[in-house]
Design a protein around this motif. Sequence first.
Motif, PDB file in Angstrom:
ATOM      1  N   TYR A 100       0.850  -1.185   0.000  1.00 42.80           N
ATOM      2  CA  TYR A 100       0.000   0.000   0.000  1.00 42.80           C
ATOM      3  C   TYR A 100       0.888   1.238   0.000  1.00 42.80           C
ATOM      4  O   TYR A 100       2.078   1.162   0.281  1.00 42.80           O
ATOM      5  CB  TYR A 100      -0.933   0.022   1.215  1.00 42.80           C
ATOM      6  N   TYR A 101       0.295   2.357  -0.326  1.00 44.83           N
ATOM      7  CA  TYR A 101       0.989   3.630  -0.158  1.00 44.83           C
ATOM      8  C   TYR A 101      -0.021   4.685   0.264  1.00 44.83           C
ATOM      9  O   TYR A 101      -1.231   4.512   0.122  1.00 44.83           O
ATOM     10  CB  TYR A 101       1.750   4.052  -1.419  1.00 44.83           C
ATOM     11  N   GLU A 102       0.499   5.759   0.804  1.00 41.51           N
ATOM     12  CA  GLU A 102      -0.342   6.855   1.271  1.00 41.51           C
ATOM     13  C   GLU A 102      -0.159   8.057   0.360  1.00 41.51           C
ATOM     14  O   GLU A 102       0.922   8.257  -0.192  1.00 41.51           O
ATOM     15  CB  GLU A 102       0.063   7.268   2.686  1.00 41.51           C
ATOM     16  N   TYR A 103      -1.200   8.838   0.221  1.00 39.90           N
ATOM     17  CA  TYR A 103      -1.087  10.105  -0.493  1.00 39.90           C
ATOM     18  C   TYR A 103      -2.116  11.064   0.083  1.00 39.90           C
ATOM     19  O   TYR A 103      -3.019  10.668   0.813  1.00 39.90           O
ATOM     20  CB  TYR A 103      -1.241   9.918  -2.002  1.00 39.90           C
ATOM     21  N   LYS A 104      -1.940  12.325  -0.229  1.00 39.86           N
ATOM     22  CA  LYS A 104      -2.845  13.343   0.289  1.00 39.86           C
ATOM     23  C   LYS A 104      -3.581  14.001  -0.864  1.00 39.86           C
ATOM     24  O   LYS A 104      -3.031  14.211  -1.936  1.00 39.86           O
ATOM     25  CB  LYS A 104      -2.077  14.386   1.083  1.00 39.86           C
ATOM     26  N   SER A 105      -4.839  14.306  -0.623  1.00 38.91           N
ATOM     27  CA  SER A 105      -5.639  15.060  -1.577  1.00 38.91           C
ATOM     28  C   SER A 105      -6.201  16.266  -0.834  1.00 38.91           C
ATOM     29  O   SER A 105      -5.937  16.449   0.350  1.00 38.91           O
ATOM     30  CB  SER A 105      -6.773  14.187  -2.131  1.00 38.91           C
ATOM     31  N   ALA A 106      -6.995  17.056  -1.520  1.00 37.68           N
ATOM     32  CA  ALA A 106      -7.584  18.237  -0.885  1.00 37.68           C
ATOM     33  C   ALA A 106      -8.435  17.856   0.315  1.00 37.68           C
ATOM     34  O   ALA A 106      -8.547  18.615   1.270  1.00 37.68           O
ATOM     35  CB  ALA A 106      -8.418  19.014  -1.900  1.00 37.68           C
ATOM     36  N   GLY A 107      -9.021  16.667   0.282  1.00 36.66           N
ATOM     37  CA  GLY A 107      -9.873  16.213   1.380  1.00 36.66           C
ATOM     38  C   GLY A 107      -9.124  15.621   2.549  1.00 36.66           C
ATOM     39  O   GLY A 107      -9.683  15.404   3.606  1.00 36.66           O
TER      40      GLY A 107
END
Length: 143
Positions: free
Chosen positions: A90-97
């Motif tokens: 898995y990996y993590e990422y950020k969005s506006a939410g």
Amino acid sequence: MTILTDYRTAILNLLSDDGTRFDNDPLDQGLRLALMEYVQYSPDIIQVEFTVTTAGRDQDISAITGYEKSLQICYPYTTGQDTPTEVEAYYEYKSAGGPLIHFQGNIIPQVGEKLLILYTAFHTIEDLDSAAVTSVPDIHKTI
């Protein structure tokens, strides 16, 4: 645990100020900066059960309070399970939410299933930015 007024008093004492030179705004900003630095060396480590509300590889975990980054994710998970299976792909990422986790391979969480997430979180000081508790251990409260 120490609350905001205790930290402010400690800073004013350190600066030899009786409260007439500095108001709370710069003191609070200094505490925010100190917390951001402190979390790099001693993060608050929290474990939470996360219930999937939308099926799919991408899971929005913005509802997890104070989330900074994951240390371990287990799936599938059942409450009270002794040895849950750790997810490696898995990996993590950020969005506006907010933060999201993307699962790779054959893992596609379904609605109602649970993830067990061990994560680091930003520390809080009670009453600073409306925090309800102080998470900084008493042993580290000295500035």
